[in-house]
Write an enzyme that holds these catalytic residues in place. Sequence first.
Site, short mmCIF file in Angstrom:
data_model
loop_
_atom_site.label_atom_id
_atom_site.label_comp_id
_atom_site.label_asym_id
_atom_site.label_seq_id
_atom_site.Cartn_x
_atom_site.Cartn_y
_atom_site.Cartn_z
N THR A 104 0.84 -1.21 0.00
CA THR A 104 0.00 0.00 0.00
C THR A 104 0.87 1.26 0.00
O THR A 104 0.37 2.35 -0.23
CB THR A 104 -0.95 0.04 1.22
OG1 THR A 104 -0.15 -0.08 2.39
CG2 THR A 104 -1.95 -1.10 1.17
N ASP A 156 8.74 -7.84 4.09
CA ASP A 156 7.43 -8.08 4.68
C ASP A 156 7.58 -8.23 6.19
O ASP A 156 8.53 -8.85 6.67
CB ASP A 156 6.85 -9.36 4.07
CG ASP A 156 5.35 -9.33 4.16
OD1 ASP A 156 4.72 -9.16 3.11
OD2 ASP A 156 4.82 -9.45 5.28
N ALA A 184 0.25 -0.94 9.54
CA ALA A 184 -1.01 -1.65 9.81
C ALA A 184 -2.03 -1.44 8.70
O ALA A 184 -1.96 -0.46 7.96
CB ALA A 184 -1.59 -1.13 11.12
N SER A 205 -4.44 4.03 17.87
CA SER A 205 -5.58 4.73 17.25
C SER A 205 -6.66 5.07 18.25
O SER A 205 -6.88 4.33 19.23
CB SER A 205 -6.16 3.80 16.18
OG SER A 205 -7.37 4.30 15.72
N TYR A 239 -10.50 -3.51 13.79
CA TYR A 239 -9.33 -2.64 13.62
C TYR A 239 -8.88 -2.07 14.97
O TYR A 239 -7.72 -2.17 15.36
CB TYR A 239 -9.65 -1.51 12.63
CG TYR A 239 -8.62 -0.42 12.67
CD1 TYR A 239 -7.35 -0.63 12.15
CD2 TYR A 239 -8.88 0.81 13.28
CE1 TYR A 239 -6.37 0.34 12.22
CE2 TYR A 239 -7.92 1.79 13.36
CZ TYR A 239 -6.67 1.55 12.83
OH TYR A 239 -5.70 2.51 12.93
N LYS A 260 -5.38 -2.73 17.70
CA LYS A 260 -4.49 -1.73 18.32
C LYS A 260 -4.47 -1.92 19.84
O LYS A 260 -3.41 -1.82 20.48
CB LYS A 260 -4.95 -0.33 17.96
CG LYS A 260 -4.86 -0.02 16.47
CD LYS A 260 -3.42 0.01 16.00
CE LYS A 260 -3.26 0.29 14.54
NZ LYS A 260 -1.87 0.29 14.10
N PHE A 306 -5.99 10.33 16.33
CA PHE A 306 -7.38 10.50 15.95
C PHE A 306 -7.38 10.52 14.41
O PHE A 306 -6.66 9.74 13.82
CB PHE A 306 -7.98 11.70 16.70
CG PHE A 306 -8.29 11.27 18.12
CD1 PHE A 306 -7.28 10.83 18.98
CD2 PHE A 306 -9.59 11.19 18.58
CE1 PHE A 306 -7.56 10.34 20.25
CE2 PHE A 306 -9.88 10.71 19.85
CZ PHE A 306 -8.87 10.28 20.68
N ASN A 307 -8.15 11.34 13.73
CA ASN A 307 -8.23 11.17 12.28
C ASN A 307 -7.12 11.95 11.56
O ASN A 307 -7.23 13.16 11.36
CB ASN A 307 -9.60 11.60 11.78
CG ASN A 307 -10.66 10.58 12.14
OD1 ASN A 307 -10.82 10.24 13.31
ND2 ASN A 307 -11.37 10.07 11.16
N HIS A 359 -11.23 7.20 3.08
CA HIS A 359 -11.27 8.29 4.07
C HIS A 359 -12.04 9.51 3.56
O HIS A 359 -11.98 9.84 2.38
CB HIS A 359 -9.83 8.69 4.46
CG HIS A 359 -9.13 7.61 5.19
ND1 HIS A 359 -8.13 6.87 4.64
CD2 HIS A 359 -9.33 7.13 6.43
CE1 HIS A 359 -7.72 5.97 5.52
NE2 HIS A 359 -8.43 6.11 6.62
N THR A 391 -20.89 10.33 -0.61
CA THR A 391 -22.03 9.77 0.12
C THR A 391 -21.77 9.89 1.60
O THR A 391 -20.74 9.43 2.09
CB THR A 391 -22.23 8.28 -0.26
OG1 THR A 391 -22.41 8.21 -1.68
CG2 THR A 391 -23.43 7.68 0.44
N GLY A 441 -19.76 -0.38 12.11
CA GLY A 441 -18.56 -0.25 12.94
C GLY A 441 -18.18 1.19 13.25
O GLY A 441 -17.23 1.43 13.98
N1 UFG Z 1 -17.51 8.99 5.79
C1 UFG Z 1 -18.60 9.29 4.97
N2 UFG Z 1 -18.46 9.07 3.63
C2 UFG Z 1 -17.32 8.59 3.08
C3 UFG Z 1 -16.22 8.29 3.91
C4 UFG Z 1 -16.36 8.51 5.28
O1 UFG Z 1 -19.65 9.73 5.44
O2 UFG Z 1 -17.29 8.41 1.85
C5 UFG Z 1 -17.65 9.24 7.24
C6 UFG Z 1 -17.42 8.00 8.08
O3 UFG Z 1 -18.61 7.28 8.24
C7 UFG Z 1 -16.91 8.62 9.39
C8 UFG Z 1 -16.16 9.87 8.94
O4 UFG Z 1 -16.62 10.15 7.62
O5 UFG Z 1 -18.01 9.02 10.15
C9 UFG Z 1 -14.67 9.65 8.90
O6 UFG Z 1 -14.41 8.46 8.19
P1 UFG Z 1 -12.95 8.02 7.75
O7 UFG Z 1 -13.11 6.74 6.98
O8 UFG Z 1 -12.26 9.14 7.10
O9 UFG Z 1 -12.21 7.77 9.14
P2 UFG Z 1 -12.60 6.83 10.38
O10 UFG Z 1 -13.09 7.74 11.47
O11 UFG Z 1 -13.48 5.72 10.00
O12 UFG Z 1 -11.22 6.18 10.73
C10 UFG Z 1 -10.03 6.90 10.77
C11 UFG Z 1 -8.88 6.00 10.40
C12 UFG Z 1 -8.68 4.97 11.44
C13 UFG Z 1 -8.60 5.59 12.80
C14 UFG Z 1 -9.75 6.49 13.06
C15 UFG Z 1 -9.56 7.18 14.38
O13 UFG Z 1 -9.13 5.38 9.15
O14 UFG Z 1 -7.49 4.30 11.14
O15 UFG Z 1 -9.85 7.44 12.05
O16 UFG Z 1 -10.66 7.98 14.72
F1 UFG Z 1 -8.61 4.64 13.73
#
Ligand code: UFG
Length: 328
Positions: A35, A51, A75, A117, A141, A145, A169-170, A187, A204, A282
């Site tokens: 990746t 690896d 990860a 995370s 996930y 961690k 966080f994000n 993301h 979306t 999730g």
């Molecule tokens: N979301 C949408 N539409 C999309 C993509 C995301 O509505 O097309 C929403 C998700 O549902 C979430 C928010 O935007 O509510 C953020 O989503 P991300 O996928 O950007 O990030 P996550 O919060 O799911 O997860 C990220 C990292 C993780 C980390 C986490 C910590 O991917 O590795 O933040 O809060 F653990």
Amino acid sequence: MKVLVIGGAGYIGSVVVRELQRRGHEPVVYDNLRTGHREAVPPEVPLVLGDLADRDQLATAFQRYAPEAVMHFAAFIEAGESMRFPGRFFANNVASVITLLNTMLDHDVTRFVFSSSAAVYGDPDSLPVTETAFLRSTNPYGETKAMVETVLRWLGELSGLRYVSLRYFNAAGAADGVGEDHSPETHLIPIVLQSALGLREAVTIYGDDYPTRDGTCIRDYVHVSDLAQAHALALDYLTAQERSLVCNLGSEQGASVREVVEAARRITGIDFPVLMGPRREGDPASIIASSQRAMEALGWRREHSSLEEIIASAWEWHRTHPRGYASS
Ligand code: UFG
């Protein structure tokens, strides 16, 4: 200090590599490029194609480069994906990290910085969440961690390991010509900006029936440059202290999905389309960090983590790299 950066060709790892260089450290990247991107590694930094699950390959890298510290960024990161393929996450995010830790200890390397995370907390009872909150991830996930943090605690108590576990966080934003290039991209901020560029038909929003101010999920977005600073400070901590540390790294501000969309429309000046979809399995409703411990213990200061600067820097990257690294 010589630092082996596992996953250093990825998004956060490659920004940290540049920060280590700036501070006079000597990073060596170990990455299987599944990746990660070769282009994300500065040409003067050694890149070992290896690896994490391969103990012999790892041992060879330890012998050849004799690192004094190790950082782990390798990860699998998508919480939604972990609901579909939990076994892959436990293998890569837990089993392989245990292999890494055992290899480190075999080579008398005892300083470790771990990318943990906010996902370890799941849906916390009170916000901002501190490190003493109960850990109850809502997806495999986050559980991976938390499991590694348990392993770290025991190896710290019994095997002489010293570690700093950074609960990001994000992570978002771009710096030093490095931005997000995941395939597939899941993301929010990259997806929003790809929509602004017309590379996607629409964004979306995954659910607007959460118990939040506008019904969409709230997250704490933190700039990747600020995360990189924290890694450098974590190395200093491990040099100066005999103790280990677990700390949050967040902006301490929450932004809803709708707020991110609106900020992106404002910053890009483009009114891209937005659709409403069902919840993503999730996903916790809201999560915001307390970063007090990182500020006190590491001396961490955030300089770039306003939502404006995060989105503006990411926009610059996506505009100039519409196909990610393949654009350069
Ligand atoms: N979301 C949408 N539409 C999309 C993509 C995301 O509505 O097309 C929403 C998700 O549902 C979430 C928010 O935007 O509510 C953020 O989503 P991300 O996928 O950007 O990030 P996550 O919060 O799911 O997860 C990220 C990292 C993780 C980390 C986490 C910590 O991917 O590795 O933040 O809060 F653990």
